[in-house]
Design a protein around this motif. Structure first.
Motif, PDB file in Angstrom:
ATOM      1  N   UNK A 288      -4.974  17.917  -8.801  1.00 16.05           N
ATOM      2  CA  UNK A 288      -4.835  16.300  -9.111  1.00 16.05           C
ATOM      3  C   UNK A 288      -4.010  15.452  -7.788  1.00 16.05           C
ATOM      4  N   UNK A 289      -3.608  16.065  -6.837  1.00 18.51           N
ATOM      5  CA  UNK A 289      -2.903  15.248  -5.922  1.00 18.51           C
ATOM      6  C   UNK A 289      -3.566  14.162  -5.545  1.00 18.51           C
TER       7      UNK A 289
ATOM      8  N   UNK B 123      -1.584  10.261  -5.657  1.00 22.66           N
ATOM      9  CA  UNK B 123      -1.493   9.514  -4.238  1.00 22.66           C
ATOM     10  C   UNK B 123      -2.213   8.133  -4.747  1.00 22.66           C
ATOM     11  N   UNK B 124      -3.397   7.978  -5.343  1.00 23.41           N
ATOM     12  CA  UNK B 124      -3.985   6.921  -6.007  1.00 23.41           C
ATOM     13  C   UNK B 124      -3.109   6.138  -6.663  1.00 23.41           C
ATOM     14  N   UNK B 125      -2.478   6.565  -7.492  1.00 20.61           N
ATOM     15  CA  UNK B 125      -1.549   5.934  -8.269  1.00 20.61           C
ATOM     16  C   UNK B 125      -0.368   5.137  -7.739  1.00 20.61           C
ATOM     17  N   UNK B 126       0.204   5.982  -6.405  1.00 18.55           N
ATOM     18  CA  UNK B 126       1.064   5.428  -5.478  1.00 18.55           C
ATOM     19  C   UNK B 126       0.166   3.963  -4.855  1.00 18.55           C
TER      20      UNK B 126
ATOM     21  N   UNK C  91      -9.466  14.212  -8.003  1.00 15.13           N
ATOM     22  CA  UNK C  91      -9.258  15.639  -8.035  1.00 15.13           C
ATOM     23  C   UNK C  91     -10.025  16.344  -6.878  1.00 15.13           C
ATOM     24  N   UNK C  92      -9.734  17.604  -6.698  1.00 15.39           N
ATOM     25  CA  UNK C  92     -10.444  18.570  -5.871  1.00 15.39           C
ATOM     26  C   UNK C  92     -10.271  19.865  -6.375  1.00 15.39           C
ATOM     27  N   UNK C  93     -11.371  20.604  -5.924  1.00 17.67           N
ATOM     28  CA  UNK C  93     -11.335  22.039  -6.246  1.00 17.67           C
ATOM     29  C   UNK C  93     -10.724  22.618  -5.167  1.00 17.67           C
ATOM     30  N   UNK C  94      -9.828  23.598  -5.383  1.00 18.48           N
ATOM     31  CA  UNK C  94      -9.029  24.690  -4.655  1.00 18.48           C
ATOM     32  C   UNK C  94      -9.405  26.066  -5.074  1.00 18.48           C
TER      33      UNK C  94
END
Length: 70
Positions: free
Chosen positions: A5-6, A10-13, A62-65
């Motif tokens: 959820x990085x 970043x979007x919140x910042x 979000x992204x799949x890792x």
């Protein structure tokens, strides 16, 4: 399966919004926010609430890792 959820943080910042502000605005439970901070899986309903609040898409938060990469 692993998720990150990085992008959300970043979007919140970028939007000058705190995690507490997001939780209150989206109506997400505190324990769900803890899951997000720990990169644990949450329901699509929760992700939908966050996307609606931030006017974003799932891929924006979000992204799949691949677990082999971690």
């Amino acid at each position: 399966m692993a998720v990150s959820y990085n992008r959300l943080w970043k979007l919140l910042v970028d939007k000058k919004m705190s995690k507490a502000d997001l939780r209150k605005a989206s109506g997400v439970a505190p324990n769900t926010m803890t899951k997000l901070r720990r990169d644990e899986e949450v329901t699509l309903t929760v992700l939908g609430k966050i996307c609606k609040t931030l006017n974003a898409d799932y891929g924006d938060i979000m992204e799949y890792v691949d677990e082999e990469d971690t």
